[in-house]
Scaffold this active site. Sequence first.
Site, PDB file in Angstrom:
ATOM      1  N   GLN A 129     -21.293  30.553  -2.630  1.00  0.00           N
ATOM      2  CA  GLN A 129     -21.452  30.130  -1.236  1.00  0.00           C
ATOM      3  C   GLN A 129     -21.357  28.620  -1.062  1.00  0.00           C
ATOM      4  O   GLN A 129     -21.430  28.113   0.054  1.00  0.00           O
ATOM      5  CB  GLN A 129     -22.789  30.628  -0.686  1.00  0.00           C
ATOM      6  CG  GLN A 129     -22.887  32.144  -0.644  1.00  0.00           C
ATOM      7  CD  GLN A 129     -24.256  32.653  -0.210  1.00  0.00           C
ATOM      8  OE1 GLN A 129     -25.191  31.879   0.012  1.00  0.00           O
ATOM      9  NE2 GLN A 129     -24.386  33.965  -0.099  1.00  0.00           N
ATOM     10  N   HIS A 193     -27.193  30.184  -0.439  1.00  0.00           N
ATOM     11  CA  HIS A 193     -28.037  29.719   0.671  1.00  0.00           C
ATOM     12  C   HIS A 193     -28.141  28.190   0.738  1.00  0.00           C
ATOM     13  O   HIS A 193     -29.219  27.618   0.668  1.00  0.00           O
ATOM     14  CB  HIS A 193     -29.430  30.353   0.587  1.00  0.00           C
ATOM     15  CG  HIS A 193     -29.420  31.828   0.881  1.00  0.00           C
ATOM     16  ND1 HIS A 193     -30.551  32.533   1.211  1.00  0.00           N
ATOM     17  CD2 HIS A 193     -28.399  32.732   0.883  1.00  0.00           C
ATOM     18  CE1 HIS A 193     -30.236  33.807   1.411  1.00  0.00           C
ATOM     19  NE2 HIS A 193     -28.935  33.959   1.201  1.00  0.00           N
ATOM     20  N   GLU A 288     -31.251  36.646  12.872  1.00  0.00           N
ATOM     21  CA  GLU A 288     -32.061  36.168  13.999  1.00  0.00           C
ATOM     22  C   GLU A 288     -31.362  35.106  14.834  1.00  0.00           C
ATOM     23  O   GLU A 288     -30.699  34.225  14.301  1.00  0.00           O
ATOM     24  CB  GLU A 288     -33.349  35.501  13.484  1.00  0.00           C
ATOM     25  CG  GLU A 288     -34.258  36.380  12.683  1.00  0.00           C
ATOM     26  CD  GLU A 288     -35.519  35.622  12.259  1.00  0.00           C
ATOM     27  OE1 GLU A 288     -35.549  34.380  12.349  1.00  0.00           O
ATOM     28  OE2 GLU A 288     -36.475  36.302  11.829  1.00  0.00           O
ATOM     29  N   TYR A 298     -40.756  29.298  11.760  1.00  0.00           N
ATOM     30  CA  TYR A 298     -39.958  30.470  12.102  1.00  0.00           C
ATOM     31  C   TYR A 298     -40.152  31.655  11.143  1.00  0.00           C
ATOM     32  O   TYR A 298     -39.421  32.627  11.217  1.00  0.00           O
ATOM     33  CB  TYR A 298     -38.488  30.049  12.296  1.00  0.00           C
ATOM     34  CG  TYR A 298     -38.392  29.229  13.572  1.00  0.00           C
ATOM     35  CD1 TYR A 298     -38.127  29.838  14.785  1.00  0.00           C
ATOM     36  CD2 TYR A 298     -38.715  27.871  13.584  1.00  0.00           C
ATOM     37  CE1 TYR A 298     -38.127  29.128  15.984  1.00  0.00           C
ATOM     38  CE2 TYR A 298     -38.723  27.141  14.768  1.00  0.00           C
ATOM     39  CZ  TYR A 298     -38.437  27.786  15.963  1.00  0.00           C
ATOM     40  OH  TYR A 298     -38.471  27.078  17.140  1.00  0.00           O
ATOM     41  N   TYR A 309     -32.316  43.168   0.433  1.00  0.00           N
ATOM     42  CA  TYR A 309     -30.954  43.671   0.217  1.00  0.00           C
ATOM     43  C   TYR A 309     -30.912  44.705  -0.901  1.00  0.00           C
ATOM     44  O   TYR A 309     -30.031  45.561  -0.936  1.00  0.00           O
ATOM     45  CB  TYR A 309     -29.971  42.514  -0.004  1.00  0.00           C
ATOM     46  CG  TYR A 309     -29.541  41.949   1.338  1.00  0.00           C
ATOM     47  CD1 TYR A 309     -28.495  42.532   2.046  1.00  0.00           C
ATOM     48  CD2 TYR A 309     -30.237  40.909   1.930  1.00  0.00           C
ATOM     49  CE1 TYR A 309     -28.136  42.083   3.302  1.00  0.00           C
ATOM     50  CE2 TYR A 309     -29.880  40.446   3.186  1.00  0.00           C
ATOM     51  CZ  TYR A 309     -28.837  41.036   3.870  1.00  0.00           C
ATOM     52  OH  TYR A 309     -28.492  40.591   5.124  1.00  0.00           O
TER      53      TYR A 309
END
Length: 423
Positions: A129, A193, A288, A298, A309
Amino acid sequence: MQQSTLVPVVFALTAAACSGQRPAVADSSMSQNGSAPAAACSALETRTAEAPSQKPALSGQTRACGVTSETAYAVTVLAKGLVHPWAVEPLPNGDLLVSERPGRLRIVSAAGVLGEPITGLPAVDARNQGGLLDVALSPTFATDNSIYWSFSERRTGGNATSVARGVLSADRRSVSAVRVIYQAMPVYAGDMHFGSRLAFGPDGMLYVTLGERSDTPMRPQAQQLASDMGKILRLKPDGSIPADNPFVDSVGASRAIWTRGHRNVQAAGFDANGRLWEVEHGTRGGDELNLVQKGKNYGWPLQAYGIEYSGAIPISSPAGVSATALAGMEQPVYYWDPVIAPSGMQWYTGDAFPAWKGNLFIGGLKDRLLVRLVLRDGRVTGEEHLLADRKQRVRDVRQGTDGFLYVVTDESNGELWKLSPKK
Ligand SMILES: [Ca+2]
Ligand SMILES: [Ca+2]
């Protein structure tokens, strides 16, 4: 390089837009007539939820009414052959800056001519990623040609997301005066991430969204003020810390932090009222939409909708068990179960598509589509999925100075699309 494709005209005014006692109306009137359509319509999402036992904390927080655009648009493929494009950023003259995750930044002209990679960018850690991520124009771009970008930076012991600033040359072939203005900490040896999006606010500050690096041992850092992981940061344009950030006086805290408790944020943008919103990758069943407010929490990983997952229920959090609603933590304005895998967002403010004014567009990687949300009084009242027929992972969506929408797709043979009104 240019190739045009027209999509069929789509009109609403069908029973699909709303059902039951309510008259069938297009979403534009539904959002203005003062009614509350949530109770009497057909949700767009009809698949089984990953966590069917979880109940939303707020009405209308998930599975909004399906709505259908009452506007006709054409899709032009401006460029093909892009390698995992991550960001598209319209330039004032109508050309587009496009980042490719392996580390290249290019300009695609308004006419669809694909430029050579711009030279002068530092190396990126382009594994999984990671890589070259978002690009943003400085608020002073018109006078100084400054641009910003975020990227996965290789550092001693691993990597982390960094933000750099540089000046685009007059011939737009290179960047100079490159400086890394912020290095998120801590370093971690992983490849997931990283976030991230960059958004300048009406306050002139640069907001940077990050992820929490995904791996279970890293998750608690999303709650820890000593770490930048799982945070949204707020910086001055030179990378220094604004004195009114919420944790500047907290001992041991990263002074850049604006909000915490995020999982992986790859979509952020300001609405017409100057409010910052983000859409984040949640758990399996917990993507979200959040309204981002100074200093707030949050939730992740203590509070979350969805499941692991791996299929494990509940989410494994530092406390052992997660919950969907905890005191002192913000509820998402909206969540998706199943997920859309969101990346890139744009509040539509243009004149090219009057029917879309005020709508929120979000890229969807997993189901390969562009999400359109209709909001009213800060709540989602309608959802539509566009461009699904093209079957490409939508990575970013931005509005050009022409009011058209520009989209890039996260594929090894990625594309840049222009959505314009159908003549
Ligand atoms: Ca951007
Ligand atoms: Ca949350």
